[in-house]
Design an enzyme around this catalytic site. Structure first.
Site, short mmCIF file in Angstrom:
data_model
loop_
_atom_site.label_atom_id
_atom_site.label_comp_id
_atom_site.label_asym_id
_atom_site.label_seq_id
_atom_site.Cartn_x
_atom_site.Cartn_y
_atom_site.Cartn_z
CB CYS A 64 -0.97 -0.01 1.18
SG CYS A 64 -0.21 -0.16 2.80
CG ASN B 94 -4.84 1.26 4.20
OD1 ASN B 94 -5.68 2.10 4.48
ND2 ASN B 94 -4.63 0.20 4.98
#
Length: 350
Positions: free
Chosen positions: A151, A317
């Site tokens: 992420c 994320n």
């Protein structure tokens, strides 16, 4: 006929996001979801938000015979774990989308440096395709093993693609700041991720060298055509979801605001999940406005006075930084419209 999918490591946050997205994917049937801790329990026991979507399904132990009933396996596992499964799955004819870090880096020595182990399958590192469609769409289409990005690295790379590709900046002086919510740390609490310890903080961590910078340098070096090194400092913040990358750069001679705008339009104008943010009411990318979606909001701030620019990208994320991006790559690999199952508007308020 639906593509049969197995999810190995389905009880964590990312596994839950995979199941949420795939529950509405019209071309997928989830045939197995594994969890050592919750084997035998209904899916809704761990993911109560999925009540009614997987009514008769229970988590199972990792049993190869059951997993081999699938056509594609998604792996959502910690570092050093996927290496135990991927070779067998590929040998058995499955396609694999690995959301962990075990196949993201091309150089085996990078695993010694950043992850502390000697990679046992360097041949598969060569075959794996880094699962970022904005950089590797054509390679993903022919892949059997997709290594889905981390992420922090996703946000950083997306922020910098226009600047690197269009040669806007001094590539020897780039510093990246990433702020990310607590879900990045996973479902199991640690002293640093446990909510009472995490709330109200803005805390740098691994500030002298976070492992995700290896992905950033690898992919942007490939784009630049030469080896790059970049400073990279992530910060833990008290939000649950969302990541914001800000890359601080010095502009090359002759680069102005109009040049930067053209670079963003050229790189991202046709990308289905990239939104260029410029001007009011929001002004700059903000994770608040991508939560729950696979969108990435990108933008920049031009500082004429000192000849610099800050390039930014905001993502969820758990979606564009994990499950959403993995499904986007899966769609491309299977020949589907890459938007299938992913055209979910962000949540507001969030």
């Amino acid at each position: 006929m639906a593509v049969r999918v197995a999810i190995i490591g389905a009880s964590g946050y990312t596994g839950g996001e995979l199941m949420r997205v795939l529950a509405l994917h019209e071309k997928v049937e989830v045939v197995a979801a594994t969890s050592r801790e919750y084997a035998g329990k209904p899916i809704s026991h761990v993911h109560p938000h999925l009540r009614g979507f997987y009514k008769n399904m229970r988590f199972i132990e990792v049993k190869l015979d059951k997993i081999l009933e699938a056509d594609v396996a998604f792996l959502s596992l910690p570092a050093k774990t996927s290496i135990n499964y991927v070779p067998k799955l590929l040998e058995s004819g499955l396609k694999v989308v690995d959301l962990g870090p075990d196949y993201r880096l091309k150089n085996p020595e990078d695993y010694v440096r950043w992850y502390g182990f000697q990679h046992p399958h360097p041949d598969l590192l060569e075959k794996a395709v880094y699962g970022m469609p904005e950089l590797h769409r054509e390679e993903i289409a022919g892949a059997k093993l997709i290594a889905s990005p981390g992420c922090n690295s996703t946000a950083a790379i997306l922020a910098l693609i226009p600047a690197v590709k269009e040669k806007l900046i001094n590539l020897d002086h780039v510093a990246i700041d990433v702020k990310v919510g607590s879900s990045e740390a996973g479902r199991k609490p640690t002293p640093g991720s446990h909510h009472p310890e995490r709330e109200n903080v803005i805390r740098p961590y691994e500030a002298a060298g976070h492992r995700h910078v290896a992905e950033v340098e690898q992919e942007l070096s490939r784009l630049a055509g030469r080896s790059l090194k970049m400073a990279f400092v992530p910060h833990a913040i008290s939000s649950i979801r969302g990541a914001l990358a800000t890359a601080h750069t010095w502009l090359n001679e002759g680069v102005d605001e109009r040049t930067i705008i053209r670079a963003f339009a050229s790189c991202y104008g046709k990308e289905p999940f990239i939104r260029i943010i410029r001007g009011p009411p929001v002004g700059y990318p903000d994770p608040k406005y991508v939560i729950g979606s696979n969108f990435a909001d990108v933008g920049f701030a031009y500082e004429k006075r000192v000849g610099r620019a800050a390039f930014m990208a905001a993502i969820d994320n758990l979606m564009k930084g994990a499950a959403g991006q993995a499904v986007q790559s899966f769609n491309i690999m299977m020949g589907f419209d890459e938007r299938e199952g992913l055209m979910i508007p962000p949540l507001k308020p969030a």
